[in-house]
Design a protein around this motif. Structure first.
Motif, short mmCIF file in Angstrom:
data_model
loop_
_atom_site.label_atom_id
_atom_site.label_comp_id
_atom_site.label_asym_id
_atom_site.label_seq_id
_atom_site.Cartn_x
_atom_site.Cartn_y
_atom_site.Cartn_z
N LYS A 55 3.06 12.65 -6.60
CA LYS A 55 2.77 14.01 -7.06
C LYS A 55 3.90 14.93 -6.63
N PRO A 56 4.26 15.91 -7.46
CA PRO A 56 5.24 16.91 -7.03
C PRO A 56 4.66 17.74 -5.90
N CYS A 57 5.53 18.11 -4.98
CA CYS A 57 5.12 18.93 -3.83
C CYS A 57 6.27 19.91 -3.59
N GLY A 58 6.27 21.02 -4.33
CA GLY A 58 7.41 21.94 -4.30
C GLY A 58 8.60 21.26 -4.95
N SER A 59 9.73 21.24 -4.25
CA SER A 59 10.91 20.56 -4.79
C SER A 59 10.98 19.10 -4.30
N LEU A 60 9.95 18.68 -3.57
CA LEU A 60 9.87 17.30 -3.07
C LEU A 60 8.77 16.57 -3.82
N TYR A 61 8.51 15.33 -3.42
CA TYR A 61 7.43 14.54 -3.98
C TYR A 61 6.59 13.97 -2.86
N GLN A 62 5.28 13.97 -3.05
CA GLN A 62 4.37 13.36 -2.10
C GLN A 62 4.00 11.98 -2.64
N VAL A 63 4.25 10.96 -1.83
CA VAL A 63 3.95 9.59 -2.22
C VAL A 63 2.81 9.10 -1.33
N THR A 64 1.76 8.55 -1.94
CA THR A 64 0.61 8.04 -1.19
C THR A 64 0.38 6.59 -1.59
N ARG A 65 0.37 5.73 -0.59
CA ARG A 65 0.09 4.30 -0.79
C ARG A 65 -1.30 4.04 -0.24
N THR A 66 -2.22 3.59 -1.11
CA THR A 66 -3.61 3.36 -0.72
C THR A 66 -3.96 1.90 -0.97
N GLU A 67 -4.56 1.27 0.04
CA GLU A 67 -5.05 -0.10 -0.10
C GLU A 67 -6.56 -0.06 -0.23
N TYR A 68 -7.09 -0.79 -1.22
CA TYR A 68 -8.52 -0.85 -1.48
C TYR A 68 -9.03 -2.26 -1.22
N VAL A 69 -10.22 -2.34 -0.64
CA VAL A 69 -10.94 -3.61 -0.51
C VAL A 69 -12.29 -3.39 -1.18
N SER A 70 -12.57 -4.16 -2.21
CA SER A 70 -13.80 -4.02 -3.00
C SER A 70 -13.98 -2.58 -3.48
N ASN A 71 -12.92 -2.00 -4.02
CA ASN A 71 -12.90 -0.65 -4.59
C ASN A 71 -13.16 0.46 -3.58
N THR A 72 -13.07 0.16 -2.29
CA THR A 72 -13.23 1.16 -1.24
C THR A 72 -11.90 1.35 -0.53
N PRO A 73 -11.41 2.60 -0.42
CA PRO A 73 -10.14 2.82 0.28
C PRO A 73 -10.21 2.30 1.73
N GLU A 74 -9.30 1.41 2.07
CA GLU A 74 -9.27 0.81 3.41
C GLU A 74 -8.23 1.48 4.30
N SER A 75 -7.05 1.76 3.74
CA SER A 75 -6.01 2.44 4.50
C SER A 75 -5.16 3.26 3.54
N GLU A 76 -4.55 4.33 4.10
CA GLU A 76 -3.75 5.23 3.27
C GLU A 76 -2.56 5.74 4.08
N GLU A 77 -1.40 5.72 3.46
CA GLU A 77 -0.18 6.27 4.07
C GLU A 77 0.39 7.29 3.09
N THR A 78 0.82 8.44 3.61
CA THR A 78 1.41 9.48 2.78
C THR A 78 2.73 9.91 3.39
N TRP A 79 3.74 10.11 2.54
CA TRP A 79 5.03 10.59 3.02
C TRP A 79 5.67 11.47 1.96
N LEU A 80 6.58 12.32 2.40
CA LEU A 80 7.36 13.16 1.48
C LEU A 80 8.66 12.45 1.15
N ALA A 81 9.10 12.66 -0.08
CA ALA A 81 10.34 12.02 -0.53
C ALA A 81 11.13 13.01 -1.37
N THR A 82 12.41 12.75 -1.44
CA THR A 82 13.30 13.56 -2.27
C THR A 82 13.86 12.67 -3.38
N TYR A 83 14.14 13.28 -4.51
CA TYR A 83 14.65 12.54 -5.66
C TYR A 83 16.15 12.37 -5.56
#
Length: 129
Positions: A55-83
């Motif tokens: 997702k855009p986050c100002g002039s940066l981008y927010q990247v979220t990596r989510t792992e699901y087990v049986s359609n339930t979020p198990e873990s989530e990592e979020t970081w900002l990135a630049t293009y």
């Protein structure tokens, strides 16, 4: 003769600029969205999925990596990135070592990261249309 060479060089430069512009536009237009991880060798593990959301986050981008087990979020990592505009376009984690490298033809991206042991991992994600 010099005029012909100048015209040839100018046409070549314009072709390169147009090619770069098309590639840049294709990357920017496919970047935002949800990507689903493709397991190596198409070996699916029942009930386990991983998504990458950009997702855009100002002039940066927010990247979220989510792992699901049986359609339930198990873990989530979020970081900002630049293009990064050079090459074919990619996102570079700010203050970290993760890269999202876009493949516009197949609407996919490669997530490259370093493990704690210093090894490189690469995961393939396909855009969820």
């Amino acid at each position: 003769m010099k005029l012909n060479k100048l015209i040839y060089d100018l046409r070549l430069a314009i072709k390169i600029i147009l090619h770069f512009g098309r590639q840049h536009h294709a990357t920017i237009s496919m970047m935002e969205g949800i990507y689903v991880r493709q397991p190596p060798h198409n070996e699916k593990i029942a009930g386990v999925d991983t998504t990458l959301t950009i997702k855009p986050c100002g002039s940066l981008y927010q990247v979220t990596r989510t792992e699901y087990v049986s359609n339930t979020p198990e873990s989530e990592e979020t970081w900002l990135a630049t293009y990064g505009w050079h090459s074919n376009g990619h996102l570079i984690e700010i203050g970290g070592d993760r890269y999202c490298i876009f493949e516009t033809v197949s609407k996919s991206l490669y997530l490259e990261a370093l493990t704690e042991q210093g090894k490189t991992t690469i995961e393939l994600f396909i855009k969820n249309l």
